[in-house]
Design an enzyme around this catalytic site. Structure first.
Site, mmCIF file in Angstrom:
data_model
loop_
_atom_site.group_PDB
_atom_site.id
_atom_site.type_symbol
_atom_site.label_atom_id
_atom_site.label_comp_id
_atom_site.label_asym_id
_atom_site.label_seq_id
_atom_site.Cartn_x
_atom_site.Cartn_y
_atom_site.Cartn_z
ATOM 1 N N ASP A 236 0.834 -1.197 0.000
ATOM 2 C CA ASP A 236 0.000 0.000 0.000
ATOM 3 C C ASP A 236 0.875 1.256 0.000
ATOM 4 O OD1 ASP A 236 -2.703 1.304 0.497
ATOM 5 O OD2 ASP A 236 -1.556 2.058 2.214
ATOM 6 N N GLU A 262 1.683 -0.497 -5.057
ATOM 7 C CA GLU A 262 0.669 0.479 -5.459
ATOM 8 C C GLU A 262 1.357 1.816 -5.725
ATOM 9 O OE1 GLU A 262 -1.230 2.799 -2.814
ATOM 10 O OE2 GLU A 262 -2.990 3.228 -4.026
HETATM 11 C C1 ARE Z 1 -8.596 9.106 6.054
HETATM 12 C C2 ARE Z 1 -9.429 10.346 5.835
HETATM 13 C C3 ARE Z 1 -8.527 11.578 5.789
HETATM 14 C C4 ARE Z 1 -7.675 11.636 7.052
HETATM 15 C C5 ARE Z 1 -6.883 10.360 7.186
HETATM 16 C C6 ARE Z 1 -6.069 10.300 8.459
HETATM 17 O O1 ARE Z 1 -10.148 10.234 4.604
HETATM 18 O O2 ARE Z 1 -9.354 12.723 5.723
HETATM 19 O O3 ARE Z 1 -6.764 12.735 6.964
HETATM 20 O O4 ARE Z 1 -7.799 9.248 7.201
HETATM 21 O O5 ARE Z 1 -6.907 10.331 9.588
HETATM 22 C C7 ARE Z 1 -7.505 5.351 2.543
HETATM 23 C C8 ARE Z 1 -8.528 6.420 2.179
HETATM 24 C C9 ARE Z 1 -8.203 7.745 2.818
HETATM 25 C C10 ARE Z 1 -8.025 7.561 4.319
HETATM 26 C C11 ARE Z 1 -6.851 6.593 4.498
HETATM 27 C C12 ARE Z 1 -6.510 6.329 5.961
HETATM 28 O O6 ARE Z 1 -8.551 6.584 0.768
HETATM 29 O O7 ARE Z 1 -9.300 8.653 2.593
HETATM 30 O O8 ARE Z 1 -7.762 8.819 4.926
HETATM 31 O O9 ARE Z 1 -7.241 5.324 3.928
HETATM 32 O O10 ARE Z 1 -7.611 5.863 6.651
HETATM 33 C C13 ARE Z 1 -2.544 8.775 -2.999
HETATM 34 C C14 ARE Z 1 -1.522 7.684 -2.688
HETATM 35 C C15 ARE Z 1 -2.121 6.300 -2.735
HETATM 36 C C16 ARE Z 1 -3.391 6.200 -1.899
HETATM 37 C C17 ARE Z 1 -4.356 7.272 -2.398
HETATM 38 C C18 ARE Z 1 -5.659 7.297 -1.579
HETATM 39 O O11 ARE Z 1 -0.421 7.802 -3.580
HETATM 40 O O12 ARE Z 1 -1.163 5.393 -2.229
HETATM 41 O O13 ARE Z 1 -3.736 8.578 -2.267
HETATM 42 N N1 ARE Z 1 -3.981 4.868 -1.953
HETATM 43 C C19 ARE Z 1 -3.753 3.885 -0.851
HETATM 44 C C20 ARE Z 1 -4.996 3.050 -0.553
HETATM 45 C C21 ARE Z 1 -6.054 3.917 0.100
HETATM 46 C C22 ARE Z 1 -5.559 4.393 1.460
HETATM 47 C C23 ARE Z 1 -4.121 4.699 1.478
HETATM 48 C C24 ARE Z 1 -3.285 4.482 0.409
HETATM 49 C C25 ARE Z 1 -3.538 5.063 2.772
HETATM 50 O O14 ARE Z 1 -5.431 2.413 -1.707
HETATM 51 O O15 ARE Z 1 -7.289 3.245 0.247
HETATM 52 O O16 ARE Z 1 -6.295 5.584 1.844
HETATM 53 O O17 ARE Z 1 -3.189 3.827 3.407
HETATM 54 C C26 ARE Z 1 -2.908 11.618 -7.443
HETATM 55 C C27 ARE Z 1 -1.586 10.961 -7.108
HETATM 56 C C28 ARE Z 1 -1.795 9.692 -6.290
HETATM 57 C C29 ARE Z 1 -2.666 9.987 -5.081
HETATM 58 C C30 ARE Z 1 -4.003 10.559 -5.558
HETATM 59 C C31 ARE Z 1 -4.980 10.854 -4.432
HETATM 60 O O18 ARE Z 1 -3.602 10.832 -8.382
HETATM 61 O O19 ARE Z 1 -0.884 10.631 -8.295
HETATM 62 O O20 ARE Z 1 -0.547 9.200 -5.850
HETATM 63 O O21 ARE Z 1 -2.880 8.759 -4.377
HETATM 64 O O22 ARE Z 1 -3.752 11.762 -6.290
HETATM 65 O O23 ARE Z 1 -4.470 11.808 -3.587
#
Ligand code: ARE
Length: 511
Positions: A236, A262
């Site tokens: 992740d 990812e």
């Molecule tokens: C939650 C709340 C937030 C709060 C946080 C901490 O929504 O408001 O600040 O908690 O309390 C998932 C959810 C998030 C959640 C997080 C933790 O989607 O909403 O936050 O869990 O509970 C980037 C990363 C990529 C990531 C995406 C979401 O590069 O790795 O953001 N994806 C993975 C998972 C997610 C997960 C996380 C990572 C965290 O698949 O499910 O988040 O573990 C452009 C960029 C991308 C970027 C994208 C979005 O496209 O190129 O790199 O992705 O914008 O910002």
């Protein structure tokens, strides 16, 4: 060969093609218990040589927020018999409390105790899946800990505060990055590699993965999961872990551990999926994004060529998907609500020889934060697929969509297993329809237009009557899809608007 699809489902198709519309197809006892489970295999995923040979079962499924007990049952009853090669679980470690789905991505310790199940249940799930011939990948959240500012207690009782996880990590030991950008330390620009890898992703406490201590802790966690039998990991937020740090961690795991990073491809960003390709495989986000536009625009034949350009990862490194749990909520990609278009995208994904496909399976929602259905204590209830699943079903919030059991998708999993690494052959085009064959083992015909296509499509399948596995499986020698005749190198097909048809050597129409 008889394909056994363990399912009770209601078929629904365009009236022109419907032979069995409305028929409820009950699974025979032979399919639930009479078919021996495939032997466990350590080569189902292969590595470095997509696509896999016939019978290698390289299709995976992400069972988003499914409990360990429910995955175990699904492996035995459906995934194994249908030909899925592996399953991706949600993160298994202890997490913060809260009903939202994303609590799973906020670790507070590495105990394998979560609202999806206990350590014991997790181990039993892996064993059950292996017995069904299905490998297990765990979603490994190793870039960060929680983003909660206030101290708290996790699902399994571990206490924590931001930047202090007793017995594991602390600021005092230098286990976290503080990048000094802005007032929050959050990533402000994805165009700056330093910020991406040293600042915080949405306030999530960013581990200093370059240090020996942090690497030791992460290796210990992943090694613990391997001791429970998992075959590999989705890493992740890998984009936020410098590739050299991740390489150092992965280099300490046993050879053959499956790794898929990812790393979302972002225009003009300095951190790219290619930088992680030497560590293992990488999720190719561009495929799902691009196929969405092509399916919506009716340009299906262009979608069949996705991956051939230089802007994608090499095929043997790429794992592709129509959607995942994030893109589903962003609605930028096709999803279950898109019905026929979603089916077409999945058919294309499973028919192509580019990359390794992952089918997505989640639950219905209106609120993007809504978690899966839970009991009063917050434990997720075991997933149960509705009696009828598919593109025409209207799901209510919280209901499991079970895309992996949709007739067309499951049929194409069997198709892909049957065609194996047979090469993509000549293409045939007729208006908005086109056909793609895979060697002498399979043929897919897709109609992206608004009128039915009736045609004689060239094919290298030998003469015979084949079952259209997009419309229905072969059960006990009987085709529940539509029989299609191949004679003299021509398949006599009728394809309804915005549907597909698929034939393969493993699914003769029978009597
Ligand atoms: C939650 C709340 C937030 C709060 C946080 C901490 O929504 O408001 O600040 O908690 O309390 C998932 C959810 C998030 C959640 C997080 C933790 O989607 O909403 O936050 O869990 O509970 C980037 C990363 C990529 C990531 C995406 C979401 O590069 O790795 O953001 N994806 C993975 C998972 C997610 C997960 C996380 C990572 C965290 O698949 O499910 O988040 O573990 C452009 C960029 C991308 C970027 C994208 C979005 O496209 O190129 O790199 O992705 O914008 O910002």
């Amino acid at each position: 060969m008889q394909r056994c699809t363990a399912r009770t489902t209601r078929r629904s198709r365009n009236a022109v093609l419907a032979l069995l519309t409305g028929a409820v197809v009950a699974l025979s006892a032979a399919c639930t218990s009479g078919v021996p489970a495939p032997a466990a295999t350590s080569t189902a995923l292969g590595s470095g040589s997509a696509p896999a040979p016939a019978g290698a079962r390289d299709v995976g499924v992400q069972l988003f927020q499914w409990t360990w007990d429910a995955i175990a049952t699904e492996c035995t009853d459906h995934l194994g018999p249908a030909g899925y090669g592996w399953v991706l679980t949600s993160p298994p470690q202890e997490h913060v409390l809260g009903s939202q789905w994303w609590t799973a991505y906020q670790p507070v310790s590495y105990r394998i105790e979560s609202r999806l199940g206990s350590r014991t249940q997790f181990g039993a799930m892996v064993a059950a899946c292996h017995a069904a011939g299905v490998e297990v990948l765990a979603d490994a959240v190793i870039n960060h800990m929680t983003g909660k500012d206030a101290p708290g207690t996790g699902w399994a009782g571990s206490t924590y505060s931001h930047y202090d996880y007793p017995g594991i990590w602390s600021d005092a030991a230098g286990d976290f990055h503080h990048c000094g950008v802005g007032s929050s330390d959050d990533i402000a620009s994805y165009k700056d590699a330093y910020q991406v890898q040293s600042c915080e992703l949405s306030n999530l406490a960013d581990l200093a993965t370059g240090t020996q201590h942090v690497q030791d802790g992460i290796v210990a966690y992943l090694t613990d999961l391997l001791s429970l039998g998992v075959d590999g990991f989705r890493i992740d937020a890998a984009k936020h872990v410098p590739a050299e740090d991740l390489a150092a961690v992965v280099g300490r795991l046993p050879a053959g551990t499956r790794i898929v990073s990812e790393v979302i491809r972002g225009s003009g960003e300095p951190v790219t999926p290619e930088q992680y390709a030497a560590i293992g495989d990488v999720l190719e986000f561009a495929w799902g994004k691009d196929v969405t536009g092509m399916v919506r625009g009716g340009s299906l034949r262009l979608a069949a060529g996705l991956g051939s350009g230089a802007t994608y990862l090499p095929s043997d490194k790429a794992w592709i998907f129509v959607e995942n749990h994030d893109t589903e909520r962003g609605r930028a990609t096709l999803g279950y609500r898109d019905g026929a278009d979603y089916v077409l995208a999945n058919v294309l994904m499973l028919a192509t020889d580019y990359g390794r496909p992952i089918v997505y399976s989640g639950y219905a929602f209106s609120d993007r934060d809504a978690g899966p259905v839970q009991d009063a204590a917050g434990k997720v209830l075991d997933a149960q697929c509705p009696a009828a699943v598919g593109p025409d079903v209207s799901y209510t919030d919280g209901e499991w969509v079970c895309q992996h059991r949709w007739t067309a998708i499951e049929g194409m999993v069997g198709w892909r297993d049957a065609v194996g690494d047979d090469p993509v052959g000549d293409r045939w085009e007729h208006g908005d329809a086109f056909a793609l064959s895979r060697g002498t083992r399979g043929l897919v015909v897709l109609n992206g237009g608004d009128v039915e296509v009736a045609a004689q499509v060239p094919t290298t399948l030998s003469d015979g009557s084949y079952c259209d596995v997009v419309a229905g499986p072969v059960v006990e020698g009987r085709c529940l899809g539509d029989p299609v005749t191949v004679r003299g190198g021509l398949a006599d097909v009728r394809v309804a608007p915005r549907t597909a048809l698929a034939l393969h050597v493993g699914a003769p129409a029978g009597a």
